[in-house]
Design a protein around this motif. Structure first.
Motif, PDB file in Angstrom:
ATOM      1  N   ALA A  68      12.760   1.111  -4.726  1.00 33.65           N
ATOM      2  CA  ALA A  68      13.159   2.378  -3.917  1.00 33.65           C
ATOM      3  C   ALA A  68      11.920   3.004  -3.608  1.00 33.65           C
ATOM      4  O   ALA A  68      12.039   4.062  -2.801  1.00 33.65           O
ATOM      5  N   ALA A  69      10.565   2.909  -4.494  1.00 35.43           N
ATOM      6  CA  ALA A  69       9.647   3.695  -4.262  1.00 35.43           C
ATOM      7  C   ALA A  69       9.044   2.991  -2.792  1.00 35.43           C
ATOM      8  O   ALA A  69       8.669   3.766  -1.893  1.00 35.43           O
ATOM      9  N   GLY A  70       9.320   2.084  -2.403  1.00 38.58           N
ATOM     10  CA  GLY A  70       8.794   1.334  -1.232  1.00 38.58           C
ATOM     11  C   GLY A  70       9.552   1.672  -0.237  1.00 38.58           C
ATOM     12  O   GLY A  70       9.105   2.263   1.100  1.00 38.58           O
ATOM     13  N   ALA A  71      10.955   2.145  -0.201  1.00 38.43           N
ATOM     14  CA  ALA A  71      11.786   2.577   0.824  1.00 38.43           C
ATOM     15  C   ALA A  71      11.417   4.158   1.008  1.00 38.43           C
ATOM     16  O   ALA A  71      11.755   4.679   1.997  1.00 38.43           O
ATOM     17  N   GLY A  72      11.058   4.651  -0.230  1.00 37.95           N
ATOM     18  CA  GLY A  72      10.478   6.168  -0.077  1.00 37.95           C
ATOM     19  C   GLY A  72       9.610   6.255   0.922  1.00 37.95           C
ATOM     20  O   GLY A  72       9.239   7.224   1.729  1.00 37.95           O
ATOM     21  N   VAL A  73       8.380   5.501   1.175  1.00 39.38           N
ATOM     22  CA  VAL A  73       7.305   5.263   1.875  1.00 39.38           C
ATOM     23  C   VAL A  73       7.780   4.977   3.239  1.00 39.38           C
ATOM     24  O   VAL A  73       7.371   5.611   4.402  1.00 39.38           O
ATOM     25  N   VAL A  74       8.748   4.189   3.287  1.00 38.44           N
ATOM     26  CA  VAL A  74       9.252   3.544   4.655  1.00 38.44           C
ATOM     27  C   VAL A  74       9.694   4.674   5.110  1.00 38.44           C
ATOM     28  O   VAL A  74       9.743   4.842   6.499  1.00 38.44           O
ATOM     29  N   VAL A  75      10.517   5.856   4.357  1.00 43.20           N
ATOM     30  CA  VAL A  75      11.275   6.907   5.307  1.00 43.20           C
ATOM     31  C   VAL A  75      10.328   7.557   6.048  1.00 43.20           C
ATOM     32  O   VAL A  75      10.506   7.885   7.067  1.00 43.20           O
ATOM     33  N   ASN A  76       9.040   7.856   5.509  1.00 43.12           N
ATOM     34  CA  ASN A  76       8.038   8.701   6.193  1.00 43.12           C
ATOM     35  C   ASN A  76       7.391   8.001   7.048  1.00 43.12           C
ATOM     36  O   ASN A  76       7.291   8.733   8.172  1.00 43.12           O
ATOM     37  N   VAL A  77       7.167   6.554   7.172  1.00 42.41           N
ATOM     38  CA  VAL A  77       6.566   6.011   8.313  1.00 42.41           C
ATOM     39  C   VAL A  77       7.487   6.009   9.492  1.00 42.41           C
ATOM     40  O   VAL A  77       7.442   5.812  10.702  1.00 42.41           O
ATOM     41  N   ILE A  78       9.034   5.575   9.192  1.00 44.40           N
ATOM     42  CA  ILE A  78       9.812   5.679  10.210  1.00 44.40           C
ATOM     43  C   ILE A  78       9.816   6.832  11.029  1.00 44.40           C
ATOM     44  O   ILE A  78      10.283   6.743  12.358  1.00 44.40           O
ATOM     45  N   ARG A  79       9.762   7.998  10.338  1.00 47.29           N
ATOM     46  CA  ARG A  79       9.880   9.199  10.905  1.00 47.29           C
ATOM     47  C   ARG A  79       8.810   9.402  12.143  1.00 47.29           C
ATOM     48  O   ARG A  79       9.091   9.858  13.138  1.00 47.29           O
ATOM     49  N   GLN A  80       7.542   8.575  11.863  1.00 47.90           N
ATOM     50  CA  GLN A  80       6.683   8.699  13.142  1.00 47.90           C
ATOM     51  C   GLN A  80       6.880   7.651  13.908  1.00 47.90           C
ATOM     52  O   GLN A  80       6.578   7.887  15.114  1.00 47.90           O
TER      53      GLN A  80
END
Length: 299
Positions: free
Chosen positions: A164-176
């Motif tokens: 879930a922590a990895g997915a949380g970081v992915v959310v921010n990267v995907i936005r960019q």
């Protein structure tokens, strides 16, 4: 000119909500399918087959752009996304195979809190006291679900939290990434690079199983793609504050499928933790939307 009784924004929100609902249902089906695969088949083999299925659906991109399909000006963002997406994928699939579907789903919801934390730590985003408190409540919900006396308090629960922590970081990267790349190229890098990462691990523990097991592995890829497409469409159509809550409805089919097909019964820890996590996530999402609107007005 006659006006529709339902305005376009409302129509978009309703359509977006339906897409996100379908996306959540596909995600539950993916978890159910992965949980149904025989334990002798390694997680690496399941992931490799999943990635190959995703690549098959990108054939139109290869036909259209050929060797230029991987052309990008933000390779570092793709690599960052792949690294954390691998953590999220491994953690998520590991969780659904070894935890109840309800527990794995609830822990997965905590990615919103991890996204807020990652935005503050790594992306320089300001996090006010109210969002910080909401995030703290969400993490408290995770602790309630993964309780010291419960089935989830083991390595499987910890791996689910890391996922879930990895997915949380992915959310921010995907936005960019999505501001500069097409959805197809974003999926292409994820599918191909994670496939290459798990290839030696999958081959080292490869198992030629029954046609039914192969069908289940292929369906993991199909349902994953369906979930990604539905969610991307939903978030593009509707307002974030309107469509985000729809994702939490997948807890109900997850609980029902777990009960009827895997004899799993959610305990009170799961239910209370789910309320804390979902409540904190909804507030965090609403607060983020309000801050964006304020920023837009100011500019």
């Amino acid at each position: 000119m006659n006006k529709s009784p339902i305005s376009t924004p409302v129509q978009n929100n309703l359509a977006g909500s339906l897409w996100v609902l379908f996306g959540g249902f596909f995600l539950v089906l993916m978890g159910t399918t992965a949980k149904s695969i025989h334990d002798d088949i390694s997680l690496w083999q399941i992931i490799l087959v999943r990635q190959l299925v995703l690549l098959l659906f990108l054939i139109p991109l290869f036909r259209r752009e050929g060797r230029h399909s991987f052309r990008t000006e933000v390779l570092s963002l793709h690599l960052l996304r792949v690294f954390f997406a691998a953590i999220a994928l491994i953690g998520g699939l590991y969780a659904v195979r070894h935890l109840s579907l309800a527990d794995a789903t609830v822990i997965g919801f905590s990615k919103v809190m991890f996204a807020t934390l990652a935005a503050w730590l790594f992306f320089g985003e300001s996090v006010g006291i109210r969002r910080f408190l909401a995030t703290s409540v969400g993490f408290l919900g995770v602790i309630v679900v993964v309780n010291p006396n419960g089935d989830a308090f083991n390595s499987f629960g910890l791996i689910a939290i890391i996922g879930a922590a990895g997915a949380g970081v992915v959310v921010n990267v995907i936005r960019q990434l999505t501001q500069r790349e097409s959805t197809e190229r974003v999926i292409l890098y994820q599918a191909s690079l994670i496939g290459l990462l798990v290839l030696p691990l999958a081959l080292a523990d490869w198992l030629w199983s029954s046609p039914m097991q192969w069908l289940l592995m292929i369906l993991v890829g199909v349902f994953s793609l369906g979930s990604q497409r539905c969610n991307i469409t939903g978030y593009r159509l509707g307002e974030t504050s309107f469509v985000v809550p729809m994702d939490y409805f997948r807890l109900f089919p997850a609980g029902l499928i777990g009960f009827y097909f895997f004899a799993e019964s959610p305990n009170w820890h799961t239910l209370i933790g789910a309320m804390l996590i979902i409540g904190a996530s909804l507030y965090t999402t609403w607060r983020e939307v309000q801050l964006r609107k304020t920023s837009e007005v100011a500019t």
